[in-house]
Motif scaffolding. Structure first.
Motif, PDB file in Angstrom:
ATOM      1  N   ALA A  94       2.322  -2.207   3.043  1.00  0.00           N
ATOM      2  CA  ALA A  94       3.770  -2.203   2.842  1.00  0.00           C
ATOM      3  C   ALA A  94       4.157  -3.196   1.757  1.00  0.00           C
ATOM      4  O   ALA A  94       5.063  -2.942   0.961  1.00  0.00           O
ATOM      5  N   GLY A 111       5.136  -0.114   9.041  1.00  0.00           N
ATOM      6  CA  GLY A 111       5.897   0.927   8.371  1.00  0.00           C
ATOM      7  C   GLY A 111       7.363   0.886   8.747  1.00  0.00           C
ATOM      8  O   GLY A 111       8.239   1.187   7.933  1.00  0.00           O
ATOM      9  N   ILE A 158       7.599   8.400   8.517  1.00  0.00           N
ATOM     10  CA  ILE A 158       6.666   7.505   9.204  1.00  0.00           C
ATOM     11  C   ILE A 158       5.563   8.360   9.819  1.00  0.00           C
ATOM     12  O   ILE A 158       5.829   9.420  10.390  1.00  0.00           O
ATOM     13  N   THR A 206       4.736   6.599   5.026  1.00  0.00           N
ATOM     14  CA  THR A 206       4.067   5.357   5.393  1.00  0.00           C
ATOM     15  C   THR A 206       3.525   5.401   6.818  1.00  0.00           C
ATOM     16  O   THR A 206       4.142   5.980   7.719  1.00  0.00           O
TER      17      THR A 206
END
Length: 183
Positions: A57, A94, A114, A85
């Motif tokens: 991230a 995430g 996600i 993510t």
């Protein structure tokens, strides 16, 4: 006397390269697992997307220029259509990345998806409430990616049509003003 151009002659086009060629949809994929990164990258490329992959991230924030470092990529030149993510990553999850993106004025409109191998309903709900476009269970399937891509293309088409309509109205208004002024 100058010629008054009718609205049809005004160039009201917009850069539609991202719409004309679906392979230009640019996805930023974030996952700490090299196996998962390679897998999602392959799925996205098979679905005709341009893909940038990063391993955390923090790296995603650097890439987007949201880390406060002036040497990062300038977001004026950056065209990301979707961010995918992983939820569980060391350092920053995430979910935390999602929150930072949605707090950013430059990137808050970019859909964030996600991904997780854990089907935990409170986690899924929290991500969706924070603004995630979708929550996918791993392993992500080709059908999931195609559905996201198709949804994204339709959204981009709506945006383009709205911009085109607005420019047509502006051109018509300019034409009317010029005609009234007899220029």
């Amino acid at each position: 006397m100058a010629e008054v151009m009718r609205p049809e002659k005004f160039d009201i086009s917009n850069d539609t390269s991202s719409l004309a060629s679906p392979e230009l949809l640019h996805v930023l994929a974030v996952d700490d697992s090299i196996v998962d990164r390679k897998f999602i990258e392959r799925l996205l490329k098979v679905s005709s997307c341009k893909v940038t992959v990063v391993d955390s991230a923090t790296r995603a924030l650097q890439y987007l220029g949201l880390d406060g470092d002036n040497s990062s990529v300038g977001f004026q030149d950056l065209k990301i259509n979707l961010i995918m993510t992983d939820y569980s990553m060391p350092g920053m999850t995430g979910y935390e990345l999602l929150k930072k993106i949605k707090e950013s004025s430059a990137f808050r409109e970019i859909p964030v998806v996600i991904m997780s191998s854990e089907n935990i309903l409170p986690r899924i709900d929290r991500c969706l409430e924070e603004g995630a476009e979708d929550f996918l269970l791993k392993p992500v399937k080709l059908a999931d990616v195609k559905r996201l891509r198709d949804s994204l293309m339709k959204a981009e088409e709506r945006v383009f049509k709205n911009i085109k309509h607005k420019r047509e109205l502006e051109a018509s208004d300019i034409y009317s003003q010029l005609k009234r002024a007899k220029i």
